[in-house]
Design a protein around this motif. Structure first.
Motif, PDB file in Angstrom:
ATOM      1  N   GLY A 153       2.495   7.039  -8.787  1.00  0.00           N
ATOM      2  CA  GLY A 153       1.129   6.627  -9.063  1.00  0.00           C
ATOM      3  C   GLY A 153       0.188   7.817  -9.110  1.00  0.00           C
ATOM      4  N   LEU A 154      -0.925   7.724  -8.386  1.00  0.00           N
ATOM      5  CA  LEU A 154      -1.905   8.807  -8.386  1.00  0.00           C
ATOM      6  C   LEU A 154      -1.525   9.942  -7.442  1.00  0.00           C
ATOM      7  N   ALA A 155      -0.621   9.684  -6.505  1.00  0.00           N
ATOM      8  CA  ALA A 155      -0.316  10.669  -5.469  1.00  0.00           C
ATOM      9  C   ALA A 155      -0.013  12.069  -6.020  1.00  0.00           C
ATOM     10  N   PRO A 156       0.837  12.213  -7.051  1.00  0.00           N
ATOM     11  CA  PRO A 156       1.131  13.575  -7.537  1.00  0.00           C
ATOM     12  C   PRO A 156      -0.085  14.284  -8.117  1.00  0.00           C
ATOM     13  N   ARG A 157      -1.115  13.520  -8.480  1.00  0.00           N
ATOM     14  CA  ARG A 157      -2.296  14.124  -9.092  1.00  0.00           C
ATOM     15  C   ARG A 157      -3.386  14.464  -8.075  1.00  0.00           C
ATOM     16  N   ILE A 158      -3.249  13.948  -6.853  1.00  0.00           N
ATOM     17  CA  ILE A 158      -4.275  14.199  -5.843  1.00  0.00           C
ATOM     18  C   ILE A 158      -4.010  15.558  -5.210  1.00  0.00           C
ATOM     19  N   VAL A 159      -4.903  16.488  -5.438  1.00  0.00           N
ATOM     20  CA  VAL A 159      -4.707  17.870  -5.010  1.00  0.00           C
ATOM     21  C   VAL A 159      -4.671  17.967  -3.486  1.00  0.00           C
ATOM     22  N   ASN A 160      -5.543  17.259  -2.817  1.00  0.00           N
ATOM     23  CA  ASN A 160      -5.585  17.283  -1.355  1.00  0.00           C
ATOM     24  C   ASN A 160      -4.937  16.018  -0.788  1.00  0.00           C
ATOM     25  N   LEU A 161      -3.754  15.706  -1.297  1.00  0.00           N
ATOM     26  CA  LEU A 161      -3.070  14.468  -0.908  1.00  0.00           C
ATOM     27  C   LEU A 161      -2.845  14.327   0.595  1.00  0.00           C
ATOM     28  N   PRO A 162      -2.384  15.361   1.321  1.00  0.00           N
ATOM     29  CA  PRO A 162      -2.159  15.154   2.761  1.00  0.00           C
ATOM     30  C   PRO A 162      -3.394  14.654   3.494  1.00  0.00           C
ATOM     31  N   GLU A 163      -4.566  15.242   3.188  1.00  0.00           N
ATOM     32  CA  GLU A 163      -5.790  14.820   3.857  1.00  0.00           C
ATOM     33  C   GLU A 163      -6.208  13.416   3.415  1.00  0.00           C
ATOM     34  N   TRP A 164      -6.141  13.162   2.116  1.00  0.00           N
ATOM     35  CA  TRP A 164      -6.567  11.864   1.591  1.00  0.00           C
ATOM     36  C   TRP A 164      -5.618  10.760   2.052  1.00  0.00           C
ATOM     37  N   ARG A 165      -4.330  11.041   2.050  1.00  0.00           N
ATOM     38  CA  ARG A 165      -3.342  10.073   2.501  1.00  0.00           C
ATOM     39  C   ARG A 165      -3.555   9.727   3.974  1.00  0.00           C
ATOM     40  N   ALA A 166      -3.757  10.745   4.803  1.00  0.00           N
ATOM     41  CA  ALA A 166      -3.988  10.513   6.230  1.00  0.00           C
ATOM     42  C   ALA A 166      -5.220   9.658   6.460  1.00  0.00           C
TER      43      ALA A 166
END
Length: 285
Positions: A153-166
């Protein structure tokens, strides 16, 4: 739906909500215009609360509307709040109002989700960001958390994924503690288990040092600074650029229907001028 054990009385359930809110019996009694002794009697089952008292205590304890119905049923009363499907004719004005609100927010992204993050409605700004997402993730029922955190989905495109995911997982965890929804727990366990897509290089991820997000421009855009110290931004690669958004969530005030109570409107505000200009260029008025 809320699951309540048949042998669980309303008193212990109210006590659980009070303890979860970290409120003493005396404080709750003062808020509900009662006495600590009466609250104690209700919690231990020595006194059967009236329907009005249950609703008054639930109001002071900020119990979700769905759970207030559960408390009433356990106490032997009829549910007070209806649960009207959104496609019911009675909800026509609500649906129209939501559609107008989402359209008015364009070109900026906005969507409406239900209590388990099912997408009820979305505008063209959201559709733009979802370009290229596999059809299997866009097939009804669409879920916002799956779309965001799924490795396809969008996860590979989110540059700051670790922070946003948390941040998203913490949001879901808080909601589970509030509404005690088995469906929400299942969803949390699913999305929390998704593998985090590896990025090409750690140097190309967001650097939020000093309260400022800096991006090198490796995705095709020019290097620039985004001042987003006031909120955690979502940095999303799209069309060779990195777009920056901060989100806000709104709910209905004093809802009288379970369905309405669980709706949330999430809007994404551009965190810099470049993102705003990009959206205006790609979504004509």
């Amino acid at each position: 739906m809320t699951t309540v054990l048949p042998d669980t009385g309303v008193g212990p359930l109210l006590r659980d909500w009070r303890e979860q809110r970290r409120i003493s019996q005396l404080e709750l009694a003062l808020r509900a215009d009662s006495s600590a002794r009466h609250i104690s009697f209700i919690e231990t089952g020595r006194s059967r609360p009236s329907e009005d008292m249950i609703l008054r205590l639930a109001e002071q304890l900020d119990v979700p509307v769905r759970e207030r119905n559960a408390l009433l049923v356990v106490a032997g009363y009829a549910p007070r709040y209806a649960q009207t499907p959104l496609d019911d004719p009675a909800m026509a004005s609500l649906r129209e109002g939501l559609d107008r609100l989402l359209a008015a927010y364009e070109p900026y992204p906005a969507l409406v989700v239900d209590g388990i993050y099912g997408v009820v409605a979305a505008n063209r700004g959201i559709a733009l960001l979802l370009e290229g997402v596999p059809e299997k993730l866009l097939a009804p029922p669409v879920n916002a958390m799956r779309l965001t955190l799924h490795p396809e989905g969008l996860a590979p495109r989110i540059v700051n994924l670790p922070e946003w995911r948390a941040d998203l997982l913490a949001q879901m965890d808080r909601q589970i503690a509030l509404v005690r929804s088995p469906e929400l727990r299942v969803l949390y366990d699913e999305v929390a288990a998704y593998p985090v897509p590896a990025r090409a290089a750690d140097a190309d991820r967001a650097d939020r040092a000093g309260g400022t997000v800096r991006r090198s421009g490796a995705a095709g855009g020019r290097g620039r600074e985004r001042s987003a110290a006031f909120a955690l931004p979502m940095l999303l690669e799209h069309g060779g650029r990195v777009l920056s958004f901060v989100s806000s969530i709104a709910t209905f005030n004093t809802p009288m229907d379970v369905t309405v109570a669980e709706l949330a409107i999430e809007t994404f505000l551009p965190a810099d001028r470049e993102t705003a200009a990009y959206l205006h260029a790609h979504i004509p008025s």
